[in-house]
Design a protein around this motif. Structure first.
Motif, PDB file in Angstrom:
ATOM      1  N   VAL A  99       0.833  -1.196   0.000  1.00  0.00           N
ATOM      2  CA  VAL A  99       0.000   0.000   0.000  1.00  0.00           C
ATOM      3  C   VAL A  99       0.869   1.248   0.000  1.00  0.00           C
ATOM      4  N   LEU A 100       1.910   1.267   0.845  1.00  0.00           N
ATOM      5  CA  LEU A 100       2.776   2.431   0.927  1.00  0.00           C
ATOM      6  C   LEU A 100       3.558   2.633  -0.357  1.00  0.00           C
ATOM      7  N   GLU A 101       4.043   1.538  -0.946  1.00  0.00           N
ATOM      8  CA  GLU A 101       4.800   1.652  -2.193  1.00  0.00           C
ATOM      9  C   GLU A 101       3.931   2.165  -3.329  1.00  0.00           C
ATOM     10  N   ALA A 102       2.655   1.754  -3.341  1.00  0.00           N
ATOM     11  CA  ALA A 102       1.766   2.163  -4.427  1.00  0.00           C
ATOM     12  C   ALA A 102       1.363   3.626  -4.326  1.00  0.00           C
ATOM     13  N   ASN A 103       1.451   4.224  -3.131  1.00  0.00           N
ATOM     14  CA  ASN A 103       0.940   5.579  -2.929  1.00  0.00           C
ATOM     15  C   ASN A 103       2.018   6.630  -2.765  1.00  0.00           C
ATOM     16  N   SER A 104       3.241   6.239  -2.439  1.00  0.00           N
ATOM     17  CA  SER A 104       4.267   7.236  -2.136  1.00  0.00           C
ATOM     18  C   SER A 104       5.609   6.831  -2.735  1.00  0.00           C
ATOM     19  N   GLU A 105       6.160   7.721  -3.553  1.00  0.00           N
ATOM     20  CA  GLU A 105       7.472   7.446  -4.127  1.00  0.00           C
ATOM     21  C   GLU A 105       8.552   7.431  -3.056  1.00  0.00           C
TER      22      GLU A 105
ATOM     23  N   ASP B 152      -2.036  10.125  10.464  1.00  0.00           N
ATOM     24  CA  ASP B 152      -3.281  10.396   9.742  1.00  0.00           C
ATOM     25  C   ASP B 152      -3.063  10.317   8.240  1.00  0.00           C
ATOM     26  N   THR B 153      -1.947  10.855   7.782  1.00  0.00           N
ATOM     27  CA  THR B 153      -1.645  10.854   6.356  1.00  0.00           C
ATOM     28  C   THR B 153      -1.403   9.433   5.856  1.00  0.00           C
ATOM     29  N   ILE B 154      -0.681   8.636   6.636  1.00  0.00           N
ATOM     30  CA  ILE B 154      -0.446   7.234   6.252  1.00  0.00           C
ATOM     31  C   ILE B 154      -1.766   6.497   6.131  1.00  0.00           C
ATOM     32  N   GLU B 155      -2.675   6.762   7.058  1.00  0.00           N
ATOM     33  CA  GLU B 155      -3.952   6.048   7.062  1.00  0.00           C
ATOM     34  C   GLU B 155      -4.767   6.348   5.810  1.00  0.00           C
ATOM     35  N   LEU B 156      -4.648   7.575   5.293  1.00  0.00           N
ATOM     36  CA  LEU B 156      -5.403   7.930   4.084  1.00  0.00           C
ATOM     37  C   LEU B 156      -4.973   7.102   2.882  1.00  0.00           C
ATOM     38  N   MET B 157      -3.776   6.528   2.916  1.00  0.00           N
ATOM     39  CA  MET B 157      -3.322   5.699   1.801  1.00  0.00           C
ATOM     40  C   MET B 157      -4.178   4.450   1.644  1.00  0.00           C
ATOM     41  N   PHE B 158      -4.872   4.045   2.697  1.00  0.00           N
ATOM     42  CA  PHE B 158      -5.667   2.827   2.677  1.00  0.00           C
ATOM     43  C   PHE B 158      -7.119   3.096   2.313  1.00  0.00           C
ATOM     44  N   GLU B 159      -7.440   4.337   1.903  1.00  0.00           N
ATOM     45  CA  GLU B 159      -8.812   4.717   1.601  1.00  0.00           C
ATOM     46  C   GLU B 159      -8.926   5.167   0.151  1.00  0.00           C
TER      47      GLU B 159
ATOM     48  N   LEU C 169      -1.888  18.088   3.954  1.00  0.00           N
ATOM     49  CA  LEU C 169      -1.402  18.443   2.622  1.00  0.00           C
ATOM     50  C   LEU C 169       0.109  18.623   2.640  1.00  0.00           C
ATOM     51  N   GLU C 170       0.637  19.248   3.682  1.00  0.00           N
ATOM     52  CA  GLU C 170       2.079  19.452   3.774  1.00  0.00           C
ATOM     53  C   GLU C 170       2.830  18.125   3.844  1.00  0.00           C
ATOM     54  N   VAL C 171       2.316  17.189   4.660  1.00  0.00           N
ATOM     55  CA  VAL C 171       2.963  15.873   4.760  1.00  0.00           C
ATOM     56  C   VAL C 171       2.832  15.118   3.445  1.00  0.00           C
ATOM     57  N   SER C 172       1.633  15.156   2.839  1.00  0.00           N
ATOM     58  CA  SER C 172       1.416  14.435   1.578  1.00  0.00           C
ATOM     59  C   SER C 172       2.356  14.934   0.497  1.00  0.00           C
ATOM     60  N   ALA C 173       2.569  16.250   0.446  1.00  0.00           N
ATOM     61  CA  ALA C 173       3.503  16.783  -0.539  1.00  0.00           C
ATOM     62  C   ALA C 173       4.926  16.340  -0.243  1.00  0.00           C
ATOM     63  N   GLY C 174       5.277  16.237   1.043  1.00  0.00           N
ATOM     64  CA  GLY C 174       6.635  15.856   1.413  1.00  0.00           C
ATOM     65  C   GLY C 174       6.963  14.419   1.091  1.00  0.00           C
ATOM     66  N   ILE C 175       5.975  13.519   1.234  1.00  0.00           N
ATOM     67  CA  ILE C 175       6.230  12.098   0.953  1.00  0.00           C
ATOM     68  C   ILE C 175       5.749  11.704  -0.445  1.00  0.00           C
ATOM     69  N   MET C 176       5.338  12.716  -1.243  1.00  0.00           N
ATOM     70  CA  MET C 176       4.880  12.494  -2.618  1.00  0.00           C
ATOM     71  C   MET C 176       3.683  11.556  -2.676  1.00  0.00           C
ATOM     72  N   PHE C 177       2.729  11.791  -1.797  1.00  0.00           N
ATOM     73  CA  PHE C 177       1.469  11.043  -1.745  1.00  0.00           C
ATOM     74  C   PHE C 177       0.478  11.773  -2.650  1.00  0.00           C
TER      75      PHE C 177
ATOM     76  N   VAL D 134      -2.533  14.618  -1.841  1.00  0.00           N
ATOM     77  CA  VAL D 134      -2.408  16.015  -2.274  1.00  0.00           C
ATOM     78  C   VAL D 134      -3.632  16.430  -3.066  1.00  0.00           C
ATOM     79  N   ARG D 135      -4.053  15.577  -3.988  1.00  0.00           N
ATOM     80  CA  ARG D 135      -5.199  15.910  -4.846  1.00  0.00           C
ATOM     81  C   ARG D 135      -6.484  16.084  -4.024  1.00  0.00           C
ATOM     82  N   CYS D 136      -6.729  15.202  -3.096  1.00  0.00           N
ATOM     83  CA  CYS D 136      -7.956  15.284  -2.286  1.00  0.00           C
ATOM     84  C   CYS D 136      -7.918  16.499  -1.352  1.00  0.00           C
TER      85      CYS D 136
END
Length: 503
Positions: free
Chosen positions: A130-136, A164-171, A192-200, A204-206
């Motif tokens: 899940v993490l590999e599919a959502n974050s470079e 919280d940001t990690i959990e959104l990867m599963f939704e 949004l700041e965390v998502s941009a930092g980990i390239m999620f 970011v889009r949501c």
């Protein structure tokens, strides 16, 4: 031990164990287990996701609460803080209220150790797919972990926001939007700041889609503005958000908003609306305003353009009042309001503009403009006292400003003002006392006296003698400048005689 897993067909596994678990039969048995967690090789990786390191590509997130454990996977707090109470462990999270099904722990194939920048830490066992599919960022990090056969250490600033940001990867997108609505705009900006930092990308889009659709408070707007100075987002939604934050037109193509606002107020015929708008616009334009004035700057030329229009209207109204209006002007004469009300409105407009000039320290030129109003001075002599006193309301503002040192202008300007309007002020003072309209009469008397004392003694002599004759005939209908008169007397005679004797 509580375990959660993803609903089918998604692979999702959750498993949490606390260092000091709540008292329940299941958790008690786990906490008394004699087996200890086996250490794993640590690969220390700092994932920058704060404003300090944002310019290098990744941010570190906001506040830290080491007792907040919200991430998917097996989570173990490893800090040495005292035992938290159950009420402290309960905090708002993204989880659904009903307990999830028991996890398939086989899917938890990677351990991540999160360390808070200011204290607190946790260990997460996560589903790497899940993490590999959502974050470079996580894709590269997990690949290193698998090659090393152990875990990785990540330093974050806010454990709660990060989990919280990690959990959104599963939704899915709809579920993410619902959860962002629950946490609100301020928390969404952190995510949004965390998502941009980990390239999620999905996060970011949501986040951008939600932020574009809702209103912001001033604090949230400043937080979002700061974030956009540190990150670049390439999306149509981003352009819509930037359109709310910045005016992208060139300076030359922008309309002169301030001049339009001022002109609208001076031409408004509704007294209550005009009063409200004057207070609002003056608060935006004044020097002490907390608002940025890059797009509300009102130049001196703009002010004097509107002021000249008000003066022209005032001359026409006094011509009407003195029956000296030109025949061609009678056709366009406004009879919708009484003449006295129309004159008072224009004087109010001029005094309001004068207050803005005084605050911007550009009123010295208006002293010359007012001193050269020869036509108004002549009309003052032939107009009814119940109308002409309105002109002295403008002079009163200038006298008070000069007497209290808020307005500094050359001697020629002060001398011209007093020569032109000192006599009319003496005549109108009684009406000013009866119709003050917010004017402080004591301040006016003091201001007139202090302004006279700034002139050369010869000019003071002429004006003080004029005042003395008027005061002796009209008494309280005339301003009381006795204090300033005494100062002039001492300077003119007592000190002059002392200077002669000393020679």
């Amino acid at each position: 031990m509580k375990r959660w897993s993803r609903r089918k067909p998604r692979r999702r596994a959750w498993c949490c164990s606390f260092a000091i678990p709540p008292s329940s039969p299941e958790l008690t048995s786990i906490s008394k287990s004699p087996h200890k967690a086996q250490p794993f090789p640590k690969r220390s990786v700092s994932v920058p996701n704060s404003p300090q390191s944002a310019k290098s590509g990744f941010p570190i997130v906001g506040r830290i609460d080491p007792r907040r454990i919200l991430s998917p996977g097996r989570v173990s707090p490893i800090d040495s803080d005292p035992t938290p109470s159950m009420s402290q462990l309960r905090s708002p999270s993204f989880r659904a209220p009903s307990p999830p099904p028991v996890a398939d722990t086989a899917a938890l194939d990677v351990k991540l150790k999160l360390r808070g920048k200011n204290g607190g830490s946790m260990v997460m066992e996560v589903d790497s797919e899940v993490l590999e599919a959502n974050s470079e960022v996580f894709a590269g990090l997990i690949a290193d972990c698998k090659r090393g056969g152990g875990g990785a250490t990540m330093e974050v600033e806010n454990l709660g926001v990060f989990s919280d940001t990690i959990e959104l990867m599963f939704e899915d997108d709809d579920c993410i939007t619902k959860k962002l609505i629950n946490v609100g705009v301020f928390r969404c900006i952190d995510i949004l700041e965390v998502s941009a930092g980990i390239m999620f990308t999905k996060g970011v889009r949501c986040c951008l889609k939600y932020l574009e659709a809702v209103p912001w408070t001033e604090e949230e707007e400043e937080k979002l503005r700061s974030l956009f100075t540190r990150f670049e987002f390439d999306d149509a939604t981003t352009r819509d958000i930037l359109g709310r934050l910045y005016l992208h037109d060139s300076v030359d193509s922008r309309p002169n908003v301030a001049q339009q606002l001022v002109r609208s107020i001076t031409t408004s015929e509704d007294a209550n609306a005009r009063t409200e708008m004057k207070s609002l616009v003056k608060g935006l334009l004044c020097k002490s305003s907390v608002y940025e004035k890059n797009h509300l700057d009102l130049s001196k030329e703009d002010l004097f353009t509107v002021c000249d229009s008000c003066l022209s209207s005032l001359i026409s109204l006094f011509e009407e009042a003195s029956d000296t209006m030109r025949p061609e002007s009678l056709i366009t004469k406004d009879t919708s309001k009484p003449l006295i009300e129309r004159i008072s409105r224009q004087v109010d407009n001029i005094n309001w503009l004068l207050e803005i000039m005084l605050d911007g320290q550009v009123a010295e030129d208006f002293v010359d403009v007012w001193a050269r109003q020869e036509k108004l001075i002549k009309l003052h002599d032939v107009t009814s006292p119940m109308i002409r006193y309105e002109l002295s309301r403008v002079s009163a503002i200038l006298f008070v400003a000069m007497g209290t040192r808020k307005l500094q202008c050359p001697l020629e300007a002060r001398s011209g003002l007093l020569q032109a309007w000192f006599g009319p002020m003496l005549l109108d003072f009684g009406w000013l006392q009866r119709c003050k309209k917010g004017l402080d009469m004591k301040a006016l008397e003091e201001g007139m006296g202090q302004t006279l004392l700034t002139l050369p003694l010869k000019q003071q002599y002429v004006l003080f003698m004029e005042w003395f004759r008027h005061f002796s005939r009209h008494g309280t209908e005339c301003p009381n400048m006795g204090k300033a008169f005494q100062i002039w007397w001492r300077r003119s005679f007592l000190r002059s005689s002392e200077a002669v004797e000393s020679r």
